[in-house]
Every structure is written in structure tokens, then in C-alpha cells.
Design an enzyme around this catalytic site. Structure first.
Site, PDB file in Angstrom:
ATOM      1  N   HIS A   1       0.997  -1.130  -0.122  1.00 50.41           N
ATOM      2  CA  HIS A   1       0.317   0.120  -0.346  1.00 50.41           C
ATOM      3  C   HIS A   1       0.681   1.120   0.220  1.00 50.41           C
ATOM      4  O   HIS A   1       1.067   2.124   0.229  1.00 50.41           O
ATOM      5  CB  HIS A   1      -0.811   0.148   1.385  1.00 50.41           C
ATOM      6  CG  HIS A   1      -2.056  -1.174   1.266  1.00 50.41           C
ATOM      7  ND1 HIS A   1      -2.998  -1.099   0.682  1.00 50.41           N
ATOM      8  CD2 HIS A   1      -1.919  -2.219   1.453  1.00 50.41           C
ATOM      9  CE1 HIS A   1      -3.834  -2.140   1.331  1.00 50.41           C
ATOM     10  NE2 HIS A   1      -2.786  -3.251   1.422  1.00 50.41           N
TER      11      HIS A   1
ATOM     12  N   ASN B   1     -10.435  -2.911   2.254  1.00 50.71           N
ATOM     13  CA  ASN B   1     -10.082  -2.895   1.015  1.00 50.71           C
ATOM     14  C   ASN B   1     -11.289  -2.426   0.277  1.00 50.71           C
ATOM     15  O   ASN B   1     -12.541  -2.463   1.020  1.00 50.71           O
ATOM     16  CB  ASN B   1      -9.249  -4.099   0.832  1.00 50.71           C
ATOM     17  CG  ASN B   1      -8.149  -4.687   1.557  1.00 50.71           C
ATOM     18  OD1 ASN B   1      -7.428  -3.342   1.099  1.00 50.71           O
ATOM     19  ND2 ASN B   1      -7.234  -5.932   1.526  1.00 50.71           N
TER      20      ASN B   1
ATOM     21  N   HIS C   1      -3.895   0.684  12.003  1.00 50.38           N
ATOM     22  CA  HIS C   1      -3.330  -0.745  12.675  1.00 50.38           C
ATOM     23  C   HIS C   1      -5.150  -0.634  12.459  1.00 50.38           C
ATOM     24  O   HIS C   1      -5.638  -0.365  14.132  1.00 50.38           O
ATOM     25  CB  HIS C   1      -2.726  -0.032  13.768  1.00 50.38           C
ATOM     26  CG  HIS C   1      -2.588  -1.544  14.563  1.00 50.38           C
ATOM     27  ND1 HIS C   1      -2.411  -2.570  13.992  1.00 50.38           N
ATOM     28  CD2 HIS C   1      -1.941  -1.666  15.647  1.00 50.38           C
ATOM     29  CE1 HIS C   1      -2.585  -3.612  15.323  1.00 50.38           C
ATOM     30  NE2 HIS C   1      -1.256  -3.000  16.006  1.00 50.38           N
TER      31      HIS C   1
ATOM     32  N   TYR D   1       0.814  -4.300  12.192  1.00 52.23           N
ATOM     33  CA  TYR D   1       1.034  -3.022  11.784  1.00 52.23           C
ATOM     34  C   TYR D   1       1.721  -2.552  12.626  1.00 52.23           C
ATOM     35  O   TYR D   1       2.591  -1.116  12.537  1.00 52.23           O
ATOM     36  CB  TYR D   1      -0.343  -2.244  11.878  1.00 52.23           C
ATOM     37  CG  TYR D   1      -0.497  -2.855  10.569  1.00 52.23           C
ATOM     38  CD1 TYR D   1      -1.411  -4.358  10.198  1.00 52.23           C
ATOM     39  CD2 TYR D   1      -1.329  -2.525   9.845  1.00 52.23           C
ATOM     40  CE1 TYR D   1      -1.974  -5.040   9.134  1.00 52.23           C
ATOM     41  CE2 TYR D   1      -2.516  -2.595   8.570  1.00 52.23           C
ATOM     42  CZ  TYR D   1      -2.691  -4.121   8.354  1.00 52.23           C
ATOM     43  OH  TYR D   1      -3.575  -4.725   6.974  1.00 52.23           O
TER      44      TYR D   1
END
Ligand code: HDD
Length: 712
Positions: free
Chosen positions: A78, A151, A342, A365
Site C-alpha cells: 500500500h 480494502n 492499525h 502494523y
């Protein structure tokens, strides 16, 4: 400038919070980082006019040192993304479901920052890669930050986080030559996928038009995993999170995507930025599918399996609120690049499930921010800090900003009267849901995760014929780029478990004569001491055979907000017609651009000057949603002499776009290849602007059978 802008905006606590850190040099004297005025920022300090630079030149050293360290590692996935500020508004009091305060009151607004991204490409890669899009939202709630890191597809490639590094290594450029960039169409990705039957459902999504959104504001978002809502009584229910775009779900074609990548690799970023600057704020509704705890095992799949979705026909999406993005960042690096999401940033009322993909994410994360943002104090970076105060006993570390008072830094303590005290003492704070867990330590997949094909099949078979065609073409392209014959064959074999016709069509495009359906074992990741045969894919008879909502076409939205329409014009164009159409577009929330042979301006009939937005050389039809050719004999004659104008129309036709042609514009149209069709679908001659707007609201004229025959 910025302050004027923010005065107009409704109250947003996060923007106010950021003001402490915003800098504006307008009207100010330049200083160095110590606040000392700089007289000359252009010339180094030299020993004599033609002499060497002096080491004592602290101004030069400071400026250069800072520059030398301007970059930080990009996100491992990403990396390419863009974000914006906005707010979330709750439609009601949902405290029966969750005690999360941002959902506890009708009309309550919570500041948010959303970041959208592609997954595989590097930071500078194109927006229009065939890829999953990240859809991450940070809610700055009055109980602390909540991150929904999702997503634009509701399922994932793998069931266990342990495989994530392998998946990403496979899709990223190959390790010897770092080719290809931002593309899954290569050997290593399909090698991995063809050995990973659990990825088949996600592959159907990734090969569908969902991977090519027209705009970030025209895509759905999903939390993917099953999460929990917990209310004040401690009652928990399972939830799946959804974002539904107000503009509906729309895509571009793969051919357009490839061309856009060359014409404007920042297409989505620019589109988001422009929409916000022009006041056409992107908006999504937020919804949940709620499953009572006692219904956990009523489905023909496991709720903990992230390769499965709950069809909306089985559990409806209940809409709880909306998100509006209404402010662009002031500084890309400070905000969009440094924001750290996160899935483990939770507020009371929301909790995890045991989905093994989610559980692994909970480690990854924070860990990645340590190297990306340089240490454990990244939560103090302005964009990451909550709008509520932070008090704890964490101390020190690289780039610590907080000045913690007092002698302590430990708990329990007497010195500070036991403070900061634990939230439980004030009946607040986060309490993990009291889920009963008991079991042996094992490295094995649950057998309830083994049905890898039913939902892939459900997805494929729920698409319209056109969308199925696009999936076939996508697979022909992707696998066509795979140079290893064995991988191609294995992949086609795997597709035959999803749908035989699909496999046959893909095989034909690849020139594979005989489909060899691979024999079990297909699963290679069943667990250390397991018998492989016990862990092979199963097929469950799905409760439903078709789920309409899985088709992009099921949610067209309304109107033409967010669209951009090209107006082809030159000197002598009918200015009234241009104005009339522009007015109609603007009032419908769309934008239009004047495109001419050259840049600068044109003189319309009646002598009016019209500014040209793009010359034909600097733009292309793929950057627009529709095209209009106004009347004006002189204008049309100029355009007829310009092959790029004729190609503009033919290409728009090929990409199923609506075209409006007025008066003498017809003679330009007659020069196109598309005009060989005497009754072209979706071409409006001498129609009112309202008819054109109505047509564009359908997005594309997919029924145009001869579109693909246009040779541009
Ligand atoms: Fe992830 C970033 C979404 C699985 C590890 N992920 C990242 C971002 C999004 C997602 C939207 C970008 C956030 C931003 O804009 O800064 N990731 C997902 C979804 C997943 C998923 C929806 C599956 C349901 N991710 C996943 C797994 C792992 C990671 C299984 C590792 C165990 N993801 C990361 C990361 C990233 C990240 C390496 C890179 C940058 C970052 O976290 O901040 O930690």
C-alpha cells in the site's frame, strides 16, 4: 489562505488539533531551524569569490542535511496512496449493538482521515494498476482513535497471516531485476496463486472490474474480517463492515486503465483532490451485517475465514452512518505519508475475532511503523495523535515529543497518588470481550476453512455476461504474460474448479488445447503433522446460487456527480451551446473541460473568449467520461483538420462513452470510424443538455456491440 479555508468549514476537532503544528510562511521572514533569520538562502559561504565552501557554513549544512534525510521507507504494501480529511456522522443511537460512542447518538460527528491505496506498486507507481485498493479510515473519536483498515474487496487471498510475506514477495516485482512494477501479470505471482486454492475467490474479485475503479469515490470498502460489536451489557455480535459509495460502483475498462497509466498516472489522486477542492465531496454510507453470537455456525462457511463473505441475501447490510471527505491535506508527507493505521487501534464496543489473518495483522502494523516512522513514538506525530489526551507511563525513545512531568513513570505509585489511574476505576476504557478459549497448541488449518471454490463460483456466476467477459479477458492478459507454461496450465486447471466455461475460455485465449484439472493434493499448507488427504479442498453446496449485489452493476448510484466531460471546441464555437451544457454539468456536480487544437483561449461566435483547459496534445479521451461536440461551423472545420480530434471521438466510442453532437458537429462525427454505424448506440444528435446528463448517469453504454471494432 488555509485559515480562510478552515473558517468556512464546519467544526472538526482534528483539524483544530493539527493547527498547533501547521506552518504558513506567508508574510514571514525566513529563519533557520533555530529561529535565526536567514539573510541569504541562495549562496553558500565561500572563502573568497571563487574559493571553496567553508565548513562553518551552518546555514548550508542545516539545509543540506535536512534534505539528505527527507525520505522515509515507503510502506512495504500500500505504498502508493492518497488521503483526505472529513467526518463520520452517525444516523442514530446504536448502543443496543455497540457501546462505541461515535455510534451512540443521531447526528454525532467524528473527525476522520481516510487513505486509499493500491497494494503492490511502489510509491511513485500508477493509480490505475489492476490491483486491490486499500480503504483505511482513522476515526478520531472522543474515546480515542479507531482504525478501520479495509480494502475495496470483501475477501482476501490467504487464510493465515503466516503466508502474507510469501504472497507479497510473489506479487511484488521479481527479486533479480525488479520487474514488473505495479502489476500482478508475471510468473512469481501466478506461480504462488496456482498453488494456493484458497486464493481463488479473491482472484475472481481481483480479475473483475472491481480492480479498476473509475474513481476512489466510486468503490465500496470492506472490513474483510468478521469483527465483533459489544454493547454496554457485554453482549457481543459478529459484524462485517461495509462502505457504500453515494456515487455508485463504477469502473474503467482494462484498455482505458492501461492508457490512463501513461496519460495521467495520478488519475485517482487528482480526481479525489479535485472533487474535494470543487466542493463535490466524496461520500460513503457505513453499514454492518450483524450476526448474533448464537448464529455463528449457521452458515455453510466459517465466519472466521477471511476468504468468505456473507452474501447480502443472507444477512442484510444495516446502514449506521455516513462518511464525507471534505478537506484535502495541507501537506502530503506530514499527513498522508506519516499516517499510521492499525487494525488493533480499537475503541470500547469493537473487538476482534479469531480470524488467523486478522490475528497476524495485529502484530504486523505497529512493527512496520517502527522502521517506517523511525521508532516507538509515531503515535505522537500530529496526524496520528488522538484528539483526546494521552496519559500513561511510556517514556523516552527516539524523537519523543511529550514532556512528561513528575518524578515517576511507573504504576503502581504512591508518589503521584497512583496516577494516571486505570480507566476501570472510572467505569471506562477498553475491556476485551470475555470469549472463552480453550484448546491445544497446533499448527493446523481448521477443516471448516477448506471449501475454497464455492464462493469463487458464486462470485463468478453472479456477474453479468459483460463482467464475466471482463474476468476472462483479465485472466487471458495476466496469464498471457506468464512465460512458464506449467504455471499457465496449472492455473487454468485450478479455474476449472471454479467454473468450466471460464476455464475453457481462458484456455482458448492462452492457446491451451487440453485443460488438465489438477489432481489433489491441491492444498500444500495443511499443517506439519497432518495427513494431506484430510486437508484438501471440499465443496459445499451453497445456500444461494446467485448474489446480485456481487455485480458492480447492481449499485449504479444516481446522477453524474464526479464525472468529467470533454467539450471539443475551436474558434467560432457556439458559445451559448457551450454555456448551456457547462451549466447543466455543473449543476449536476460534474466538471467539464474545453479541449482544443492548441492551448490558451479560443474566440467563440459572438466574440466571447473561452479559456482552453487542454490542447489535444496534452490530454486524451481516456481521462474523460463523455464528450460533447458543440455546433459552430468554423470550430468544426478546424477540428476536422485535426486527426487527434477524430481519434478522441472514436476512442470514446470504443470505450462505451456517451457522445453528444450538435449541429455542424455532425460533419466531424462523419469523419470517425464509428460513424460507419448508421445507428450508433449512445450517440446523441442535437439533444438537450438534460438528455445528455441523463445518459451519462448510466456511466457507460455497455450495450454498444460494435464498440470493440473501432481500430484505435
Ligand atoms: Fe495490510 C498496510 C489492508 C492483510 C500487513 N493493509 C495496509 C493498508 C491497508 C491494508 C488498507 C494501508 C494502510 C495505509 O493507508 O497506511 N491488509 C489490509 C487488509 C488485509 C490486510 C484489508 C486483509 C484482510 N496486512 C495484511 C496482513 C498483513 C498486513 C495479513 C501481515 C500480517 N498491511 C500490513 C503492513 C502495512 C499494511 C505491512 C504496510 C504499511 C502499514 O501496514 O502501515 O503492516
Amino acid at each position: 489562505m488555509k485559515d480562510k479555508k478552515s473558517q468556512k468549514e464546519p467544526k472538526n476537532e482534528k483539524i483544530q488539533d493539527l493547527h498547533v503544528n501547521t506552518e504558513d510562511g506567508s508574510g514571514e521572514m525566513m529563519t533557520n531551524n533555530q529561529g535565526v533569520g536567514i539573510n541569504d538562502d541562495q549562496n553558500s559561504l565561500l572563502a573568497g569569490e571563487r574559493g571553496p565552501t567553508l565548513l562553518e557554513d551552518f546555514q548550508f549544512r542545516e539545509k543540506m542535511t535536512h534534505f539528505d534525510h527527507e525520505r522515509i521507507p515507503e510502506r512495504i504494501v500500500h505504498a502508493r496512496g492518497e488521503g483526505a480529511h472529513g467526518y463520520f456522522e452517525s444516523y442514530g443511537d446504536f448502543s443496543e449493538l455497540t457501546k462505541a460512542s461515535f455510534l451512540g447518538e443521531k447526528g454525532k460527528r467524528t473527525p476522520v482521515f481516510a487513505r486509499f491505496s493500491t497494494v503492490a506498486g511502489f510509491r511513485g507507481s500508477t493509480d490505475l494498476a489492476r490491483d486491490v485498493r486499500g480503504f483505511a479510515v482513522k476515526f478520531y473519536t472522543d474515546e480515542g482513535n479507531y482504525d478501520l483498515v479495509g480494502n475495496n474487496m470483501p475477501v482476501f487471498f490467504i487464510q493465515d497471516a503466516m503466508k502474507f510475506p510469501d504472497l507479497i514477495h510473489a506479487v511484488k516485482p521479481e527479486q533479480d531485476n525488479e520487474i514488473p512494477q505495479a502489476a500482478s501479470a508475471h510468473n512469481t505471482f501466478w506461480d504462488f496463486i496456482s498453488l494456493m486454492p484458497e486464493s481463488m475467490h479473491m482472484i475472481m474479485w481481483a480479475m473483475s472490474d472491481r480492480a479498476l475503479p473509475r474513481s476512489l469515490a466510486m468503490m465500496e470498502g470492506f472490513g474483510v474480517h468478521t469483527f465483533r460489536f459489544v454493547n454496554a451489557k457485554g453482549k457481543s455480535s459478529f459484524v462485517k463492515f461495509h462502505w457504500k459509495p453515494k456515487l455508485g460502483t463504477h469502473s474503467v475498462t482494462w484498455e482505458e486503465a492501461q492508457k490512463i497509466s501513461g496519460q495521467d498516472p495520478d488519475f485517482h489522486r487528482r480526481d479525489l483532490w479535485n472533487a474535494i477542492e470543487s466542493g463535490n465531496f466524496p461520500e460513503w454510507e457505513f453499514g454492518v451485517q450483524v450476526v448474533r453470537e448464537e448464529d455463528e455456525h449457521k452458515f455453510d462457511f466459517d465466519l472466521l475465514d477471511p476468504t468468505k463473505l456473507i452474501p447480502e441475501e443472507l444477512v442484510q447490510v444495516q446502514i449506521l452512518g455516513k462518511m464525507v471527505l471534505n478537506r484535502n491535506p495541507d501537506n502530503f508527507f506530514a499527513e498522508t505519508e506519516q499516517i499510521a493505521f492499525h487494525p488493533g487501534h480499537l475503541v470500547p464496543g469493537i473487538d476482534f475475532t479469531n480470524d488467523p489473518l486478522l490475528q497476524g495483522r495485529l502484530f504486523s502494523y505497529t512493527d512496520t511503523q517502527l522502521s517506517r516512522l523511525g521508532g516507538p513514538n509515531f503515535a505522537e506525530i500530529p496526524i496520528n495523535r488522538p484528539i483526546v489526551p494521552v496519559h500513561n507511563n511510556q517514556r523516552g525513545g527516539s524523537m519523543r515529543l511529550t514532556i512528561n512531568k513528575g518524578k515517576g513513570g511507573y504504576h503502581p505509585n504512591q508518589g503521584n497518588g497512583g496516577c494516571p489511574y486505570q480507566a476501570a476505576m472510572a467505569d471506562g476504557g477498553f475491556v476485551s470481550h470475555h470469549e472463552r478459549i480453550e484448546g491445544y497448541k497446533i499448527r493446523k488449518r481448521s477443516k471448516s476453512f477448506l471449501d475454497h471454490f464455492s464462493q469463487a463460483k458464486l462470485f463468478y456466476e453472479s456477474q453479468t455476461a459483460l463482467e464475466q467477459r471482463h474476468i476472462i479477458e483479465a485472466l487471458r492478459f495476466e496469464l498471457g504474460k506468464v512465460t512458464d507454461e506449467k504455471i499457465r496450465e496449472r492455473m487454468v486447471g485450478m479455474l476449472s474448479y471454479v467454473n468450466k466455461e471460464l476455464a475453457k475460455n481462458v484456455a482458448e485465449g492462452l492457446g491451451i488445447k487440453e485443460i488438465k484439472t489438477p489432481e489433489k493434493p491441491l492444498n500444500h499448507s495443511y499443517g506439519a503433522d497432518a495427513n494431506p488427504q484430510d486437508y484438501q479442498p471440499t465443496t459445499v453446496k451453497s445456500k444461494i446460487q446467485k448474489s446480485e449485489k456481487l455485480s458492480l452493476m447492481a449499485s449504479p448510484g444516481k446522477g453524474i456527480q464526479g464525472r468529467v466531460i470533454a467539450i471539443l471546441a475551436a474558434d467560432g464555437v457556439d458559445s451559448d451551446a457551450v454555456e448551456k451544457f457547462q451549466k447543466a454539468f455543473n449543476s449536476a456536480g460534474a466538471d467539464s473541460k474545453i479541449i482544443s487544437k492548441n492551448g490558451g483561449s479560443i474566440t467563440a461566435s459572438g466574440g466571447k473568449t473561452i479559456k482552453v483547459d487542454h490542447s489535444l496534445v496534452t490530454t486524451s479521451s481516456v481521462l474523460f467520461d463523455a464528450v460533447y461536440v458543440p455546433d459552430g461551423a468554423e470550430s468544426v472545420e478546424t477540428l476536422k483538420d485535426e486527426p487527434l480530434a477524430i481519434r478522441f471521438l472514436d476512442e470514446s466510442y470504443r470505450h462505451y462513452k456517451f457522445i453528444a453532437v450538435d449541429g455542424s458537429g455532425r460533419s466531424l462525427w462523419d469523419m470517425t470510424y464509428a460513424s460507419r454505424n448508421a445507428k450508433p448506440k449512445g450517440v446523441l444528435f442535437d439533444q438537450a443538455p438534460s438528455s445528455f446528463v441523463e445518459a451519462i448517469s448510466k456511466h457507460r453504454i455497455w450495450e454498444r456491440e460494435d464498440a470493440k471494432k473501432i481500430p484505435v
